[in-house]
Design an enzyme around this catalytic site. Structure first.
Site, short mmCIF file in Angstrom:
data_model
loop_
_atom_site.label_atom_id
_atom_site.label_comp_id
_atom_site.label_asym_id
_atom_site.label_seq_id
_atom_site.Cartn_x
_atom_site.Cartn_y
_atom_site.Cartn_z
CG LEU A 87 1.83 -0.46 11.94
CD1 LEU A 87 1.31 0.95 12.13
CD2 LEU A 87 1.11 -1.14 10.78
NE ARG A 88 10.97 -1.41 14.49
CZ ARG A 88 10.56 -1.66 15.72
NH1 ARG A 88 10.25 -2.89 16.06
NH2 ARG A 88 10.46 -0.70 16.61
N GLY A 89 7.41 -3.74 9.83
CA GLY A 89 7.59 -4.42 8.56
C GLY A 89 7.21 -3.54 7.38
#
Length: 334
Positions: free
Chosen positions: A272-274
């Protein structure tokens, strides 16, 4: 002391300059990775942006640039209660640097002359509250990469060696540059950079001539050149400070969160870093442009730099990563 080349005077390289401005608005974005030709202004831009930003307030003599006397580490020697103003730190991490030089180590001189165990801070201490710049980041040794990953994750440097147990804050904007032809970056470190941009040498004569003209003016008529560009730099500084102040009150509709998730799913981004980085970058550019709410237009403008380095490799797709992101944006966010 000679001031760095003015940020506003850098010719072209708009994506690189925009990415660095966004990290100045919101350092939580996570830094910038700049890949491209040598001599395209990468290190110049880092130093120029840091010089453009307001000076930081720090405790005099504190090796980690603590903002208050209460924050000074117990091991720090020679500090006072006096608050001084100093330029935003920019620290170079050279290739071949030793682990001790990065994280800090036992102060050998004090150990031999006084018989005391004292800590000698490293580059991570000096970079706290500033910028850590790594040229040729793709050639960095693996054990140094591992150290940077740990610190980037925690925001704290921990040293356990020679009977020392030391902790200190190490929060900085990480800026890396390199030439992709000389080697690839480890995926773990690549993912830690919030934004990624590619720079190339200008191909038209007029632009190259303007680069030469401005650099020559900086070196031969320094005072006049700095004064010429000071108003533009000060105006940019004011916009960055205004954006920082506006950021907490910025409205983020649920539709924007949905768009972030849909776009990252479309490009196959892991984790989910994107989404989080895309959202932070979109909020930063909305604040910088003076908008009160984040919209799809902001997501579109930052998606290539926030997501292009997070794509899975597709050997059947000959398009570059940036082109693939733009194509996905067109399909998902019409």
């Amino acid at each position: 002391m000679k001031q760095p080349f003015p940020f506003s005077a850098i010719v072209g390289q708009e994506a690189m300059k925009q990415a660095m401005i966004l990290t100045a608005v919101d350092p939580a974005i996570g830094g910038v990775l700049v890949f491209g030709d040598r001599g395209t202004g990468k290190s110049t831009a880092v130093r120029a942006l840091a010089a453009l930003l307001p000076e930081i307030e720090a405790v005099e003599g504190c090796p980690v640039n603590s903002a208050r006397p209460a924050d000074v580490p117990d091991w720090a020697q020679g500090t006072t209660d006096r608050i001084i103003r100093k330029p935003t730190p920019v620290v170079d991490l050279p290739l071949g640097v030793t682990e001790d030089r990065v994280v800090g180590a036992l102060d050998i001189e004090r150990a031999l002359t006084r018989g005391e165990k004292a800590f000698e801070p490293g580059l991570l201490a000096r970079a706290n509250r500033g910028y850590l710049y790594i040229d040729e980041v793709n050639l960095l040794e693996d054990h140094i990469v591992d150290l940077l990953l740990d610190v980037a994750q925690s925001g704290e440097n921990v040293v356990e060696r020679e009977g020392l147990s030391i902790r200190h804050p190490a929060r900085f904007v990480l800026v890396g540059s390199g030439n992709p032809e000389e080697g690839e970056l480890r995926p773990q470190l690549l993912d830690r950079f919030g934004l990624s941009v590619e720079v190339t040498s200008p191909r038209d004569i007029e632009t190259r001539v303007e680069v030469i003209r401005r650099r020559d003016a900086y070196e031969t008529n320094y005072g006049a050149f700095i004064e010429t560009w000071r108003p533009q730099d000060m105006a940019l500084r004011d916009r960055i400070l205004a954006a920082r102040a506006a950021l907490p009150a910025l409205h983020t509709p649920n539709t924007v969160l949905h768009d972030c998730a849909a776009l990252c799913i479309a490009i196959g981004s892991d984790g989910l870093r994107g989404e989080l980085t895309l959202l932070r970058a979109a909020r930063a550019i909305a604040a910088f442009e003076g908008d009160e709410s984040v919209g799809r237009i902001h997501l579109k403008s930052v998606a290539p730099m926030a997501l292009s380095h997070r794509l899975r490799r597709d050997p059947l797709d000959e398009a570059g990563s940036t082109a693939r992101v733009i194509r996905a944006v067109t399909e998902v966010l019409p």
